[in-house]
Design an enzyme around this catalytic site. Structure first.
Site, PDB file in Angstrom:
ATOM      1  N   TYR A 154      43.746  58.674  36.615  1.00  0.00           N
ATOM      2  CA  TYR A 154      42.955  57.482  36.932  1.00  0.00           C
ATOM      3  C   TYR A 154      41.761  57.865  37.806  1.00  0.00           C
ATOM      4  O   TYR A 154      40.631  57.423  37.562  1.00  0.00           O
ATOM      5  CB  TYR A 154      43.821  56.442  37.649  1.00  0.00           C
ATOM      6  CG  TYR A 154      43.066  55.190  38.016  1.00  0.00           C
ATOM      7  CD1 TYR A 154      42.642  54.291  37.039  1.00  0.00           C
ATOM      8  CD2 TYR A 154      42.763  54.892  39.346  1.00  0.00           C
ATOM      9  CE1 TYR A 154      41.947  53.140  37.366  1.00  0.00           C
ATOM     10  CE2 TYR A 154      42.073  53.736  39.688  1.00  0.00           C
ATOM     11  CZ  TYR A 154      41.661  52.868  38.699  1.00  0.00           C
ATOM     12  OH  TYR A 154      40.966  51.721  39.026  1.00  0.00           O
TER      13      TYR A 154
ATOM     14  N   SER B 239      35.951  52.482  41.043  1.00  0.00           N
ATOM     15  CA  SER B 239      37.057  52.123  41.928  1.00  0.00           C
ATOM     16  C   SER B 239      37.060  53.068  43.120  1.00  0.00           C
ATOM     17  O   SER B 239      36.574  54.204  43.028  1.00  0.00           O
ATOM     18  CB  SER B 239      38.385  52.264  41.168  1.00  0.00           C
ATOM     19  OG  SER B 239      39.489  52.275  42.042  1.00  0.00           O
TER      20      SER B 239
ATOM     21  N   GLY C 291      36.328  43.617  28.552  1.00  0.00           N
ATOM     22  CA  GLY C 291      37.538  43.207  29.258  1.00  0.00           C
ATOM     23  C   GLY C 291      37.383  41.868  29.947  1.00  0.00           C
ATOM     24  O   GLY C 291      37.868  41.677  31.072  1.00  0.00           O
ATOM     25  N   ALA C 292      36.737  40.913  29.284  1.00  0.00           N
ATOM     26  CA  ALA C 292      36.336  39.666  29.944  1.00  0.00           C
ATOM     27  C   ALA C 292      37.284  38.504  29.718  1.00  0.00           C
ATOM     28  O   ALA C 292      36.944  37.369  30.048  1.00  0.00           O
ATOM     29  CB  ALA C 292      34.929  39.280  29.475  1.00  0.00           C
ATOM     30  N   ASN C 293      38.465  38.750  29.178  1.00  0.00           N
ATOM     31  CA  ASN C 293      39.383  37.635  28.952  1.00  0.00           C
ATOM     32  C   ASN C 293      40.295  37.378  30.137  1.00  0.00           C
ATOM     33  O   ASN C 293      41.002  36.371  30.184  1.00  0.00           O
ATOM     34  CB  ASN C 293      40.231  37.874  27.694  1.00  0.00           C
ATOM     35  CG  ASN C 293      41.118  39.100  27.828  1.00  0.00           C
ATOM     36  OD1 ASN C 293      40.604  40.216  27.925  1.00  0.00           O
ATOM     37  ND2 ASN C 293      42.433  38.919  27.845  1.00  0.00           N
ATOM     38  N   THR C 294      40.266  38.260  31.142  1.00  0.00           N
ATOM     39  CA  THR C 294      41.136  38.097  32.295  1.00  0.00           C
ATOM     40  C   THR C 294      40.542  38.815  33.505  1.00  0.00           C
ATOM     41  O   THR C 294      39.635  39.641  33.383  1.00  0.00           O
ATOM     42  CB  THR C 294      42.549  38.653  32.001  1.00  0.00           C
ATOM     43  OG1 THR C 294      43.433  38.325  33.087  1.00  0.00           O
ATOM     44  CG2 THR C 294      42.524  40.157  31.827  1.00  0.00           C
ATOM     45  N   GLY C 295      41.051  38.502  34.683  1.00  0.00           N
ATOM     46  CA  GLY C 295      40.727  39.237  35.894  1.00  0.00           C
ATOM     47  C   GLY C 295      39.260  39.291  36.253  1.00  0.00           C
ATOM     48  O   GLY C 295      38.518  38.307  36.167  1.00  0.00           O
TER      49      GLY C 295
ATOM     50  N   GLY D  98      36.741  40.811  34.817  1.00  0.00           N
ATOM     51  CA  GLY D  98      35.816  40.583  33.715  1.00  0.00           C
ATOM     52  C   GLY D  98      35.637  39.112  33.417  1.00  0.00           C
ATOM     53  O   GLY D  98      34.526  38.641  33.138  1.00  0.00           O
TER      54      GLY D  98
END
Length: 323
Positions: free
Chosen positions: A172, A146, A22-26, A28
């Protein structure tokens, strides 16, 4: 040790290979960016390869992209095989990607979306890559949880896919509790090998796209409060980066923001919920995860007499990471 740990504290990462999901945003993106800036060879493991390439282009250093869809075990296996063909070692596996508060839906394999993506996908990926990490001194598996793991905290073994009734908040919470239980049980198994360790982290409240599925009743209040109670993705990534790179970090520890209620602030050791430390439930979840994913690990369970001596967690370490 300073309470103001920042990216300036990251040791030289040259020669290390880091895989960040998940490293393309936020979070990550910020995690991968910092590791690359400190010399690591970083793989952005992302669902959308085009967006991954765009993210890589904004980073400095050795950054490549690997397609990975955690909602598909076929994709997880394909990605793991591709990574194994490219690398003969992995130093850091950072299980960062996730979804939050999604409407009721399932992954391609029929798992509840949040449990399937946040936990089962990462469980499978870790198991398929772990033998590339075991021979590497100082290698780490870092899994992002989280504070939501405390909400309705339970693993619903009687209905893990929430087929009878569905709560997006409860589902969640289950997935994030599973992230921690996975870390603690994995560390117990890794302790006999003495090289790789498993560590967990959480970002507090950070301004990312993750909250886009927040229930409508909470969305408006959070919109007004967000500037006061959230921090930037760069700050939110610091607990993960500390868990991944701090030489003082120990297996089984959990890092989060050091401010009030762990909402904001520089990273420090924190403690997860009492439920997360229940070894019998961790082991039951592990067995369920193996059964659902078909992935077994190259590290086996330890005997009950060994559990206390081999399980290290943040409850037995000081706030600065020392025993």
């Amino acid at each position: 040790m300073s309470d103001k740990w920042t990216t300036a504290n990251i040791p030289d990462q040259h020669g290390r290979v880091a895989v960040v999901t998940g490293a393309n945003t936020g979070l990550g993106y910020e995690t991968a960016k910092a590791l690359a800036e400190h010399g690591a060879s970083v793989v952005l493991a992302v669902r959308n390869a085009e967006k991954g390439e765009q993210a890589a282009a904004r980073m400095t250093g050795d950054v490549t992209v690997q397609a990975l869809d955690l909602t598909s075990l076929d994709s997880v296996r394909t990605a793991a095989a591709a990574l194994r063909s490219r690398f003969d070692r992995i130093d850091l596996l950072i299980n960062n990607a996730g979804v939050m508060y999604t409407p009721k839906q399932t992954t391609r394999d029929g798992f509840e979306m949040q449990f399937g993506t946040n936990h089962l996908g990462h469980f499978a990926l870790t198991g398929l890559l772990l033998d590339l990490m075991l021979p590497v001194p100082g290698s780490r598996v870092v899994t992002v949880s989280s504070t939501g793991h405390r909400i309705r905290a339970a693993i619903h073994f009687d209905d893990p896919q929430w087929e009878r009734s569905y709560s997006r908040v409860g589902a969640y919470g289950q997935s994030k509790l599973a992230n921690l239980m996975f870390t603690y049980e994995l560390q117990r198994r890794l302790a006999a090998h003495g090289t790789t360790v498993a560590v967990a982290a959480h970002p507090g409240l950070s301004g990312t796209e993750l909250a886009r599925n927040t229930p409508a009743a909470l969305r408006l209040p959070l919109t007004w409060l967000a500037p006061l109670i959230t921090q930037t993705p760069a700050m939110g990534a610091l607990p993960t980066l500390r868990a991944a790179t701090d030489p003082a970090a120990l297996g089984g520890q959990y890092y989060g923001p050091g401010g009030r209620n762990e909402v904001m602030g520089h990273p420090r050791l924190v403690t997860s919920s009492p439920e997360s430390y229940e070894a019998a439930v961790q082991q039951r979840l592990w067995a369920l995860s193996e059964d659902l994913t078909g992935v077994t690990f190259p590290v086996g369970p330890v005997g009950r007499s060994e559990q206390n001596s081999r399980h290290v967690d943040s409850r037995s370490a000081g706030a600065d990471g020392r025993r």
